[in-house]
Motif scaffolding. Structure first.
Motif, PDB file in Angstrom:
ATOM      1  N   ASP A  97       0.876  -1.180   0.000  1.00  0.00           N
ATOM      2  CA  ASP A  97       0.000   0.000   0.000  1.00  0.00           C
ATOM      3  C   ASP A  97       0.910   1.226   0.000  1.00  0.00           C
ATOM      4  O   ASP A  97       1.508   1.565   1.021  1.00  0.00           O
ATOM      5  N   LEU A  98       1.038   1.886  -1.143  1.00  0.00           N
ATOM      6  CA  LEU A  98       1.998   2.986  -1.271  1.00  0.00           C
ATOM      7  C   LEU A  98       1.667   4.161  -0.357  1.00  0.00           C
ATOM      8  O   LEU A  98       2.566   4.925   0.014  1.00  0.00           O
ATOM      9  N   ARG A  99       0.417   4.313   0.011  1.00  0.00           N
ATOM     10  CA  ARG A  99       0.033   5.416   0.897  1.00  0.00           C
ATOM     11  C   ARG A  99       0.699   5.290   2.268  1.00  0.00           C
ATOM     12  O   ARG A  99       0.915   6.291   2.955  1.00  0.00           O
ATOM     13  N   ARG A 100       1.036   4.068   2.650  1.00  0.00           N
ATOM     14  CA  ARG A 100       1.614   3.839   3.977  1.00  0.00           C
ATOM     15  C   ARG A 100       3.146   3.901   3.987  1.00  0.00           C
ATOM     16  O   ARG A 100       3.754   3.755   5.044  1.00  0.00           O
ATOM     17  N   LEU A 101       3.755   4.101   2.821  1.00  0.00           N
ATOM     18  CA  LEU A 101       5.213   4.087   2.734  1.00  0.00           C
ATOM     19  C   LEU A 101       5.798   5.488   2.735  1.00  0.00           C
ATOM     20  O   LEU A 101       5.140   6.457   2.337  1.00  0.00           O
ATOM     21  N   SER A 102       7.071   5.577   3.118  1.00  0.00           N
ATOM     22  CA  SER A 102       7.796   6.848   3.010  1.00  0.00           C
ATOM     23  C   SER A 102       8.038   7.165   1.545  1.00  0.00           C
ATOM     24  O   SER A 102       7.933   6.293   0.668  1.00  0.00           O
ATOM     25  N   LYS A 103       8.378   8.398   1.245  1.00  0.00           N
ATOM     26  CA  LYS A 103       8.654   8.793  -0.140  1.00  0.00           C
ATOM     27  C   LYS A 103       9.765   7.944  -0.744  1.00  0.00           C
ATOM     28  O   LYS A 103       9.683   7.506  -1.889  1.00  0.00           O
TER      29      LYS A 103
END
Length: 351
Positions: A208-214
């Motif tokens: 889930d990319l929303r939960r990852l750092s940049k």
């Protein structure tokens, strides 16, 4: 002019399997086939090019400001396990319905870049398969696609409906099609690319990319970019977001870099719930392109999945994208002129 227009329409509406003679084509002004951009495969079913005019656009009821169904598939299993799974029979039935109704598949890359090459009077559709699952593609002992895989079904339908171009987009992760051996991975990608399919980026481990750092978002994307290059795929132009989840900030999905490698996508695709706007439309957002889950009309799919939307488009033909057969021009009803991106002004034919 009216005679010429009617003749061209007649050619475009020939039943599947009928091919006009070269002399007949010359009489109605059909020009040489349009050459695809460098680096993209030539598809044998690509239609001969035409030069659209207002009269011709009116005859075929062209509307290149209309909606395009981008259909999202996951696993293709003989026995469904999850609600988003489809059986080979269900996939075949849906593709046959699309073929009979006049839809012609294009890739996600072609859609996002506005390179839509569909015969006049017909409708583009984008077939997309997420996750690079083994049920999407596998070769048998003779080197042919297994019949119940996604590719096998697509080729079977295209063989029976010649106007149904055999192409789709496969978005892969770190083990494309369940293959761990890099030589086998490369062979699979090479086969698909050489046969006109698109293989593109679905992130390394499907997070889930929303939960990852940049930094982690960029790493997830770049690692698949490097894998695709290593496997011999053409330069990648599209990304499908795992779960349809957008990173923060949103622009990270489209452009960025990690460890010295850059990415820059023409289109980022959601898990969506409705047909997409035309790529020529003012409000088209190439950083968040809508898709439709392939499914029937039960539960939450009563109004959000493929059966509902394909029926809706049939009931509202004025809302659907209808091709003019000319990839260099954008033909629309005059009332739609204000809906086209001003940068496309020189391409517009309004009638």
């Amino acid at each position: 002019m009216a005679v010429v227009a009617v003749a061209i329409v007649g050619l475009s509406l020939l039943p599947d399997g009928e091919t006009p003679t070269t002399q007949a084509s010359a009489r109605v002004g059909v020009i040489a086939p349009v050459t695809p951009p460098q680096g993209q495969p030539q598809n044998v079913s690509e239609p001969p090019g035409v030069v659209a005019t207002p009269e011709f656009a009116r005859q075929v009821r062209a509307n290149e400001a209309g909606l395009v169904p981008i259909i999202m598939y996951h696993r293709i299993l003989r026995k469904r396990v999850a609600s988003i799974d489809r059986t080979p029979g269900q996939l075949r039935q849906e593709l046959e319905k699309l073929a009979k109704q006049g839809y012609v598949p294009i890739t996600a890359r072609e859609f996002a870049t506005g390179d839509i090459r569909v015969p006049a009077g017909r409708f583009p559709v984008v077939l997309t398969f997420d996750d690079g699952h083994p049920s999407h593609f596998a070769l048998d002992a003779s080197g042919n696609p297994e019949p119940d895989t996604a590719v096998g079904v697509i080729l079977d339908v295209a063989a029976r409906y010649p106007s149904f171009r055999p192409t789709a987009t496969f978005w892969i992760t770190r083990e494309p099609f369940g293959l761990r051996d890099q030589e086998q991975q490369a062979a699979a990608v090479r086969w698909l690319v050489e046969h006109g399919f698109e293989v593109a980026n679905h992130t390394w481990s499907h997070p889930d990319l929303r939960r990852l750092s940049k930094k982690k978002v960029r790493e997830q994307i770049v690692r698949v970019e490097r894998l695709l290059k290593k496997l011999g795929a053409p330069p990648d132009r599209t990304l499908a977001l795992p779960y349809g989840s957008m990173p923060r900030p949103k622009k990270l999905a489209r452009t960025g870099s990690w460890d010295g490698t850059r990415y820059d996508f023409a289109g980022v695709f959601l898990a969506g719930a409705q047909p997409s706007l035309s790529p020529y439309a003012n409000n088209f957002d190439r950083g968040a392109i809508q898709r439709i889950q392939s499914n029937g009309k039960r539960g939450e799919c009563r109004k959000w999945c493929s059966q509902y939307w394909l029926e809706w488009l049939n009931k509202h033909p004025g809302e659907r994208y209808v091709s003019d057969g000319d990839p260099e021009r954008i033909s629309i009803p005059r009332k739609q002129r204000g809906n086209i991106n001003p940068k496309r002004e020189s391409q517009i034919i309004a009638y």
